[in-house]
Write a protein that holds these residues in place. Structure first.
Motif, PDB file in Angstrom:
ATOM      1  N   UNK A 142      81.740 -39.990-146.124  1.00 27.42           N
ATOM      2  CA  UNK A 142      81.133 -40.210-144.811  1.00 27.42           C
ATOM      3  C   UNK A 142      79.898 -39.348-144.586  1.00 27.42           C
ATOM      4  N   UNK A 143      79.768 -38.239-145.329  1.00 26.65           N
ATOM      5  CA  UNK A 143      78.652 -37.301-145.166  1.00 26.65           C
ATOM      6  C   UNK A 143      78.528 -36.842-143.712  1.00 26.65           C
ATOM      7  N   UNK A 144      79.663 -36.639-143.062  1.00 27.87           N
ATOM      8  CA  UNK A 144      79.647 -36.325-141.648  1.00 27.87           C
ATOM      9  C   UNK A 144      79.063 -34.930-141.386  1.00 27.87           C
ATOM     10  N   UNK A 145      79.524 -33.943-142.158  1.00 28.54           N
ATOM     11  CA  UNK A 145      79.125 -32.566-141.882  1.00 28.54           C
ATOM     12  C   UNK A 145      77.999 -32.079-142.786  1.00 28.54           C
ATOM     13  N   UNK A 146      78.098 -32.395-144.054  1.00 26.91           N
ATOM     14  CA  UNK A 146      77.255 -31.710-145.024  1.00 26.91           C
ATOM     15  C   UNK A 146      75.766 -31.976-144.783  1.00 26.91           C
ATOM     16  N   UNK A 147      75.445 -33.186-144.395  1.00 29.96           N
ATOM     17  CA  UNK A 147      74.036 -33.505-144.147  1.00 29.96           C
ATOM     18  C   UNK A 147      73.507 -32.678-142.987  1.00 29.96           C
ATOM     19  N   UNK A 148      74.298 -32.627-141.895  1.00 34.25           N
ATOM     20  CA  UNK A 148      73.895 -31.810-140.740  1.00 34.25           C
ATOM     21  C   UNK A 148      73.705 -30.357-141.144  1.00 34.25           C
ATOM     22  N   UNK A 149      74.657 -29.847-141.931  1.00 35.52           N
ATOM     23  CA  UNK A 149      74.603 -28.440-142.308  1.00 35.52           C
ATOM     24  C   UNK A 149      73.367 -28.135-143.159  1.00 35.52           C
ATOM     25  N   UNK A 150      73.101 -29.015-144.113  1.00 31.38           N
ATOM     26  CA  UNK A 150      71.952 -28.773-145.002  1.00 31.38           C
ATOM     27  C   UNK A 150      70.646 -28.895-144.226  1.00 31.38           C
ATOM     28  N   UNK A 151      70.553 -29.914-143.384  1.00 33.97           N
ATOM     29  CA  UNK A 151      69.318 -30.088-142.614  1.00 33.97           C
ATOM     30  C   UNK A 151      69.126 -28.917-141.656  1.00 33.97           C
ATOM     31  N   UNK A 152      70.226 -28.457-141.076  1.00 32.18           N
ATOM     32  CA  UNK A 152      70.143 -27.304-140.188  1.00 32.18           C
ATOM     33  C   UNK A 152      69.569 -26.098-140.938  1.00 32.18           C
ATOM     34  N   UNK A 153      70.060 -25.850-142.137  1.00 31.70           N
ATOM     35  CA  UNK A 153      69.581 -24.681-142.874  1.00 31.70           C
ATOM     36  C   UNK A 153      68.108 -24.856-143.242  1.00 31.70           C
ATOM     37  N   UNK A 154      67.732 -26.075-143.538  1.00 29.64           N
ATOM     38  CA  UNK A 154      66.319 -26.357-143.829  1.00 29.64           C
ATOM     39  C   UNK A 154      65.447 -26.033-142.615  1.00 29.64           C
ATOM     40  N   UNK A 155      65.933 -26.441-141.438  1.00 29.29           N
ATOM     41  CA  UNK A 155      65.162 -26.218-140.221  1.00 29.29           C
ATOM     42  C   UNK A 155      65.021 -24.732-139.903  1.00 29.29           C
ATOM     43  N   UNK A 156      66.114 -23.995-140.063  1.00 25.34           N
ATOM     44  CA  UNK A 156      66.051 -22.558-139.777  1.00 25.34           C
ATOM     45  C   UNK A 156      65.025 -21.890-140.684  1.00 25.34           C
ATOM     46  N   UNK A 157      65.089 -22.227-141.956  1.00 23.96           N
ATOM     47  CA  UNK A 157      64.179 -21.565-142.898  1.00 23.96           C
ATOM     48  C   UNK A 157      62.731 -21.969-142.649  1.00 23.96           C
ATOM     49  N   UNK A 158      62.514 -23.224-142.290  1.00 28.01           N
ATOM     50  CA  UNK A 158      61.152 -23.640-141.967  1.00 28.01           C
ATOM     51  C   UNK A 158      60.650 -22.927-140.715  1.00 28.01           C
ATOM     52  N   UNK A 159      61.540 -22.777-139.735  1.00 27.22           N
ATOM     53  CA  UNK A 159      61.130 -22.085-138.505  1.00 27.22           C
ATOM     54  C   UNK A 159      60.677 -20.671-138.827  1.00 27.22           C
ATOM     55  N   UNK A 160      61.431 -19.977-139.649  1.00 25.44           N
ATOM     56  CA  UNK A 160      61.034 -18.622-140.035  1.00 25.44           C
ATOM     57  C   UNK A 160      59.723 -18.638-140.831  1.00 25.44           C
ATOM     58  N   UNK A 161      59.599 -19.659-141.645  1.00 33.59           N
ATOM     59  CA  UNK A 161      58.375 -19.756-142.453  1.00 33.59           C
ATOM     60  C   UNK A 161      57.147 -19.826-141.543  1.00 33.59           C
ATOM     61  N   UNK A 162      57.235 -20.632-140.477  1.00 30.32           N
ATOM     62  CA  UNK A 162      56.093 -20.756-139.561  1.00 30.32           C
ATOM     63  C   UNK A 162      55.818 -19.429-138.875  1.00 30.32           C
ATOM     64  N   UNK A 163      56.895 -18.780-138.438  1.00 35.88           N
ATOM     65  CA  UNK A 163      56.716 -17.485-137.784  1.00 35.88           C
ATOM     66  C   UNK A 163      55.978 -16.524-138.715  1.00 35.88           C
ATOM     67  N   UNK A 164      56.357 -16.535-139.958  1.00 31.99           N
ATOM     68  CA  UNK A 164      55.731 -15.639-140.925  1.00 31.99           C
ATOM     69  C   UNK A 164      54.270 -15.992-141.128  1.00 31.99           C
ATOM     70  N   UNK A 165      53.962 -17.314-141.104  1.00 27.76           N
ATOM     71  CA  UNK A 165      52.580 -17.747-141.277  1.00 27.76           C
ATOM     72  C   UNK A 165      51.716 -17.203-140.164  1.00 27.76           C
ATOM     73  N   UNK A 166      52.252 -17.364-138.915  1.00 29.46           N
ATOM     74  CA  UNK A 166      51.432 -16.977-137.762  1.00 29.46           C
ATOM     75  C   UNK A 166      51.217 -15.478-137.689  1.00 29.46           C
TER      76      UNK A 166
END
Ligand SMILES: Nc1ncnc2c1ncn2[C@@H]1O[C@H](COP(=O)(O)OP(=O)(O)OP(=O)(O)O)[C@@H](O)[C@H]1O
Ligand SMILES: [Mg+2]
Lengths: 224, 233
Positions: A19-43
């Motif tokens: 069903x991919x009920x949880x794992x997709x959400x979890x992986x995408x969430x971790x991707x988003x967190x890391x990207x958010x930090x990446x932007x902060x670091x850029x600025x």
């Protein structure tokens, strides 16, 4: 006992990967967190150094892990299949073990994805420290899941079970798992894993304490 | 054999089971009737170790539900209000999973045979989520007996079954009865209960309000008494 735990975990993972009920959400969430930090670091053009990377990684693991924990008992409680597990002729600890294993597999997948995202987005090379880092992440995740699965089981019969889970969870893991894991990971990132034995011992010891506690409590916490 | 002594179960302060004493002998077919909310399901959950008694004891073949849960669970088959099945798995996968959990090794042919009994063999590879309610109930029946229990606890087992499904279940229960199965069945259907059971109990407000052997009471008498008890409640 443990045989049934493995059977439950395999069943959970089969359902999850179908069903991919949880794992997709979890992986995408971790991707988003890391990207958010990446932007902060850029600025702010901050250097990605171990004392900053380690908490970023653990924030990602912890919150992604929470997603998985929330539904690990509550979904089966709501459909009634948790009763089906409770009717099986093994002690209730094997239900805990099953959930522990399946939660852990999901979390480890997220861990590895997050480590990968991090090195890609931050153009970071774990270099020769990859083995100690991965080992630490695995140890911390085992401890986190031991606590989380216990708390998820404890809170499944409570009214506000999702908030109960987070409220109970954080004080239990902050000093015993999260802080030592962050400190040890930043040491490992620095190539100083040898200095992290104290933290590793704390995590390992508390993991065993919580596992023992789960063994003692689980016979009594689940009710249909 | 089921021995229940001075059983009490409270939820918070509310007493749901308020002092039940009951003995069900091997081979008995006890039918339990009673109004909604009387505590019938709660009683079955207590017997099957899903709930713990607040007071009193329950023993199954001498094993205490509090101390020897594993031994108790090995002996009982439960058909409840919910199916205990996984929608995301096929019928075959569901039965395989539960067979493993009960420690019984069943080959494909054996599982097929069980599914044939409830007329689901042709759909065994379909996900249970795609089943109709009655089909799920049929599969739940197969699940409940997969480990060949000695005692069956049935909570409104005919729910959702069509004519054919009801006949399959009745035939199955009769056959089990012939082989000495001990059965406790909760139902709201007085006639079916009278037809199937050899003993009839009425639960009202968590207490046994009547407990009769079938040979001591005709169906008309029983219906009248039941109506009287329900009126008084
Ligand atoms: N987990 C629970 N927490 C609080 N109260 C409960 C719980 N389970 C059951 N009850 C209460 O216990 C009483 C008996 O419920 P039970 O389900 O045993 O009734 P029943 O006889 O099976 O009714 P029905 O014929 O409707 O199935 C009800 O008042 C119900 O609200
Ligand atoms: Mg009921």
């Amino acid at each position: 006992m443990s045989v049934n735990g493995i059977t439950i975990a395999l069943k959970d993972l089969r359902v999850e990967f179908r069903t991919m009920r949880m794992i997709v959400t979890m992986v995408i969430f971790s991707l988003m967190v890391i990207m958010a930090f990446r932007f902060a670091f850029l600025f702010y053009s901050v250097e990605a150094e171990p004392t900053i990377i380690a908490p970023i990684l653990w924030v990602t693991f912890t919150f992604a892990g929470m997603f998985g924990l929330v539904s690990s008992f509550s979904k089966e409680k709501d459909t009634g299949s948790l009763q089906g597990l409770m009717l099986c002729p093994s002690d209730r600890f094997s239900i805990y073990l099953g959930k522990l294993l399946s939660n852990l597999v999901l979390l480890l997948i997220v861990d590895f994805a997050a480590l990968l995202f991090f090195s890609v987005f931050f153009d970071f090379d774990y270099g020769g420290n990859i083995v100690p880092i991965v080992s630490l992440v695995m140890l911390g995740s085992v401890a986190f899941t031991i606590v989380g699965t216990l708390v998820a089981g404890l809170s499944v019969n409570l009214k506000g079970r999702e908030s109960a889970l987070t409220i109970l969870m954080l004080p239990l893991i902050i000093l015993t798992v999260l802080m030592p894991a962050i400190i040890a990971t930043s040491k490992a990132l620095d190539g100083q894993i040898g200095d992290a034995w104290g933290e590793i011992r704390i995590i390992g010891m508390f993991a065993l304490v919580y596992l023992a506690l789960s063994y003692l409590l689980f016979e009594y916490v689940l009710e249909a | 054999m089921i021995e229940i002594e001075n059983l009490v179960r409270e939820f918070g302060r509310k007493g749901v089971i308020n002092g039940i004493d009951l003995r069900v002998e091997k081979g008995d077919y006890l039918v339990i009737l009673g109004p909604n909310g009387a505590g019938k399901t709660t009683l079955l959950k207590l017997i099957s170790t899903l709930l713990r008694p607040s007071e009193g004891t329950i023993k199954i073949d001498g094993y205490d539900v509090k101390e020897d849960g594993v031994a108790v669970r090995r002996r009982i088959g439960v058909l409840g209000h919910v199916s205990y099945l996984y929608d995301e798995l096929s019928a075959l996968e569901n039965l395989r999973f539960y067979a493993k959990m009960y420690g019984v090794t069943l080959g494909l042919e054996e599982i097929k045979a069980i599914l044939s009994r409830v007329k689901l063999a042709h759909r065994m590879n379909d996900l249970v989520g795609t089943y109709s309610r009655g089909m799920k109930q049929r599969l739940a029946i197969a699940r409940a007996i997969i480990h060949k229990p000695k005692i069956l606890l049935l909570d409104e087992p005919y729910t959702g079954l069509d004519l054919n499904g009801r006949k399959i279940l009745t035939d199955m229960l009769r056959e089990f009865q012939k082989h000495g199965m001990t059965t406790v069945m909760v139902t709201h259907d007085i006639e079916r209960g009278y037809e199937m059971g050899n003993r009839l109990a009425v639960i009202i407000d968590g207490k046994i309000a009547a407990d009769l052997r079938k040979e001591d009471v005709s169906i008309e008498d029983f219906k009248n008494r039941y109506a009287g008890l329900m009126g008084a409640a």
